[in-house]
Design a protein around this motif. Structure first.
Motif, short mmCIF file in Angstrom:
data_model
loop_
_atom_site.label_atom_id
_atom_site.label_comp_id
_atom_site.label_asym_id
_atom_site.label_seq_id
_atom_site.Cartn_x
_atom_site.Cartn_y
_atom_site.Cartn_z
N GLU A 185 0.82 -1.19 0.00
CA GLU A 185 0.00 0.00 0.00
C GLU A 185 0.86 1.25 0.00
O GLU A 185 0.53 2.25 -0.63
CB GLU A 185 -0.94 0.00 1.20
CG GLU A 185 -2.20 0.74 0.90
CD GLU A 185 -3.33 0.38 1.86
OE1 GLU A 185 -4.42 0.89 1.66
OE2 GLU A 185 -3.10 -0.39 2.79
N HIS A 191 0.95 1.75 7.14
CA HIS A 191 -0.49 2.04 7.13
C HIS A 191 -1.30 0.91 7.78
O HIS A 191 -2.11 1.16 8.68
CB HIS A 191 -0.95 2.27 5.68
CG HIS A 191 -2.42 2.27 5.49
ND1 HIS A 191 -3.24 3.28 5.95
CD2 HIS A 191 -3.26 1.38 4.90
CE1 HIS A 191 -4.49 3.02 5.63
NE2 HIS A 191 -4.53 1.87 4.99
N HIS A 219 -6.15 -5.94 5.23
CA HIS A 219 -7.36 -5.46 4.56
C HIS A 219 -7.18 -5.19 3.08
O HIS A 219 -8.09 -5.39 2.29
CB HIS A 219 -7.95 -4.23 5.27
CG HIS A 219 -7.18 -2.95 5.11
ND1 HIS A 219 -6.09 -2.62 5.87
CD2 HIS A 219 -7.34 -1.91 4.26
CE1 HIS A 219 -5.63 -1.45 5.51
NE2 HIS A 219 -6.37 -0.98 4.53
N ASP A 220 -6.01 -4.71 2.68
CA ASP A 220 -5.82 -4.41 1.26
C ASP A 220 -4.89 -5.40 0.57
O ASP A 220 -4.23 -5.07 -0.42
CB ASP A 220 -5.29 -2.98 1.08
CG ASP A 220 -6.44 -1.99 0.90
OD1 ASP A 220 -7.53 -2.42 0.46
OD2 ASP A 220 -6.25 -0.80 1.19
N GLU A 271 -8.07 1.00 -5.52
CA GLU A 271 -8.99 0.88 -4.39
C GLU A 271 -10.43 1.00 -4.87
O GLU A 271 -11.35 0.55 -4.19
CB GLU A 271 -8.70 1.98 -3.36
CG GLU A 271 -7.50 1.67 -2.49
CD GLU A 271 -7.89 1.25 -1.09
OE1 GLU A 271 -8.46 0.15 -0.94
OE2 GLU A 271 -7.63 2.03 -0.16
N ASP A 276 -9.24 3.26 8.06
CA ASP A 276 -8.53 3.21 6.78
C ASP A 276 -8.67 4.55 6.05
O ASP A 276 -7.70 5.21 5.67
CB ASP A 276 -9.14 2.08 5.94
CG ASP A 276 -8.44 1.88 4.61
OD1 ASP A 276 -7.24 2.19 4.52
OD2 ASP A 276 -9.09 1.40 3.67
N LEU A 279 -5.67 7.35 5.43
CA LEU A 279 -5.25 7.72 4.07
C LEU A 279 -5.40 9.22 3.86
O LEU A 279 -4.56 9.87 3.25
CB LEU A 279 -6.10 6.97 3.03
CG LEU A 279 -5.74 5.51 2.82
CD1 LEU A 279 -6.66 4.90 1.79
CD2 LEU A 279 -4.29 5.38 2.38
FE LIG Z 1 -6.01 0.86 3.44
#
Ligand SMILES: [Fe+2]
Ligand SMILES: [Fe+2]
Ligand SMILES: [Fe+2]
Ligand SMILES: [Fe+2]
Length: 402
Positions: A20, A30, A62-63, A85, A142, A146
């Protein structure tokens, strides 16, 4: 044996965070920052300690489904993250990738719904409490991290974050969660814990400790979660780690290794390129020869593999096998420039098989090579003193007739 799940997760989270941070271009840690805040929100919302552990795992993961397949070349790093995303596929792929992780509570569809919004404006149109609470929490944290780079200092950051959350209360986020965020963030320590130098300590303090009773087979199953994530980073390596794992097991059996050693070798193979998560796709997928700077960057990946695995004491006995796969007998390898006397037989095997696996796969700049052509290259490496002649002969015998 007892296996410390926290250390395993945090060890590998370093590499996962790089995916990420590469796409975003700036922020680092992150996933771990999302984990720290999400755990505090989960406790405030009355979740159990098992669920608090699980939300840390989901935050780190999560990503994991992000890949650059959908990118338009040349866009800024911020646009690039938004583009990947903005595709629901990363939620679906991510959900599938983590299915085998030993979560401590009975939860599903957290990764799948991490972009849902309270008012139903997310990818899948879930509204309000139809969105699992853990997914709601991760979404809020999240999005906020960001937008506001919570790990970086900034004047009036707290005020800006509160204004942002208050404006979205009842729209993007649940009113109760916004309220809970106000509660947990009232101290100065909350904000300082999010900065890079303090984050690891804060995570250790906050994360409940879970030791699971497992065996090498169980650790292999968890490691496959990560090898899937590694392999899915680039379409050219979609079966690289799993292919290496199979070939390593095959050769280890061929040499008469005992079943436990074979499984431990499988784990090393599954995780050998975890450091590639820290490598930019621009290099991994480059449709041509790498220039000197790109080659140097690429050579860092086994250093990262070692750094990740070193944080997991249970994996000490396989760390060399995983992280030495680009070392050469003549001392010409990387990242440590080890020599023949420092490379045990299984590390040497991993090197030969990694080359074999890579050459027989397609790359952006060439088609996959045949067994015969691959053996020719391996024999040249034997002549150069790079790899073990006996192992190269054995690999030829084992795979030549397949
Ligand atoms: Fe994220
Ligand atoms: Fe996402
Ligand atoms: Fe590698
Ligand atoms: Fe590899």
């Amino acid at each position: 044996m007892k296996f410390h799940l926290n250390r395993y997760l945090l060890g590998l989270s370093m590499a996962i965070d790089c995916v990420e941070s590469e796409l975003l271009g700036v922020t680092s840690s992150h996933g771990r920052r999302v984990a720290l805040i999400s755990m505090q929100l989960a406790r405030t919302m009355g979740l159990s300690e098992e669920q608090v552990f699980d939300i840390a795992a989901f935050s780190v993961l999560h990503d994991n489904g992000l890949a650059e397949e959908n990118l338009t070349v040349g866009s800024s790093s911020r646009d690039r993250l938004r583009q990947v995303e903005d595709v629901p596929a990363h939620c679906e792929i991510g959900e599938r990738n983590v299915a085998m992780f030993p979560f401590q509570s009975d939860v599903r569809e957290i990764v799948l719904y991490h972009h849902e919004q309270w008012d139903g404006g997310g990818f899948f149109g879930k509204v309000g409490d139809a969105i699992p609470l853990m997914a709601q929490i991760i979404s809020l944290v999240d999005y906020t991290d960001l937008k506001w780079r919570l790990g970086e200092p900034g004047a009036d950051k707290a005020e800006a974050v509160y204004a942002f959350l208050n404006a979205r209360r009842g729209r993007n986020f649940s009113p109760d969660l916004v309220e809970a965020f106000h509660q947990i963030s009232a101290s100065i320590a909350f904000w300082l814990d999010l900065r890079d130098p303090f984050l690891a300590g804060a995570l250790k303090r906050t994360m409940p400790v879970f030791e699971i009773e497992t065996d090498w087979q169980g650790i292999l199953a968890i490691s496959k979660v990560f090898s899937r994530i590694i392999d899915s980073k680039s379409r050219f390596t979609h079966s690289h780690s799993s292919g290496l794992e199979e070939k390593t097991a095959h050769m280890a059996a061929f040499f008469g290794a005992d079943p436990e050693t074979i499984i431990r070798l499988r784990i090393a193979a599954a995780l050998h390129d975890v450091g590639k998560l820290a490598m930019p796709n621009a290099i991994l997928d480059k449709p041509g020869k790498l220039d000197a700077a790109e080659r140097a960057k690429m050579m860092e990946h086994t250093y990262y593999t070692r750094k990740c695995l070193e944080q997991i004491p249970e994996l000490e006995s396989i760390t060399d096998w995983a992280a030495n796969h680009h070392e050469k007998l003549n001392g010409d390898g990387y990242p440590l420039r080890l020599g023949a006397e420092q490379l045990d037989p299984w590390s040497r095997l991993m090197t030969v098989l990694d080359i074999y696996q890579a050459l027989t796969e397609e790359r952006p700049y060439r088609a996959s090579l045949s067994h015969a052509r691959t053996m020719e290259i391996l024999r040249n490496l034997v002549t150069a003193g790079s790899v073990d002649p006996g192992l190269v002969r054995a690999v030829d015998r084992a795979f030549g007739s397949l």
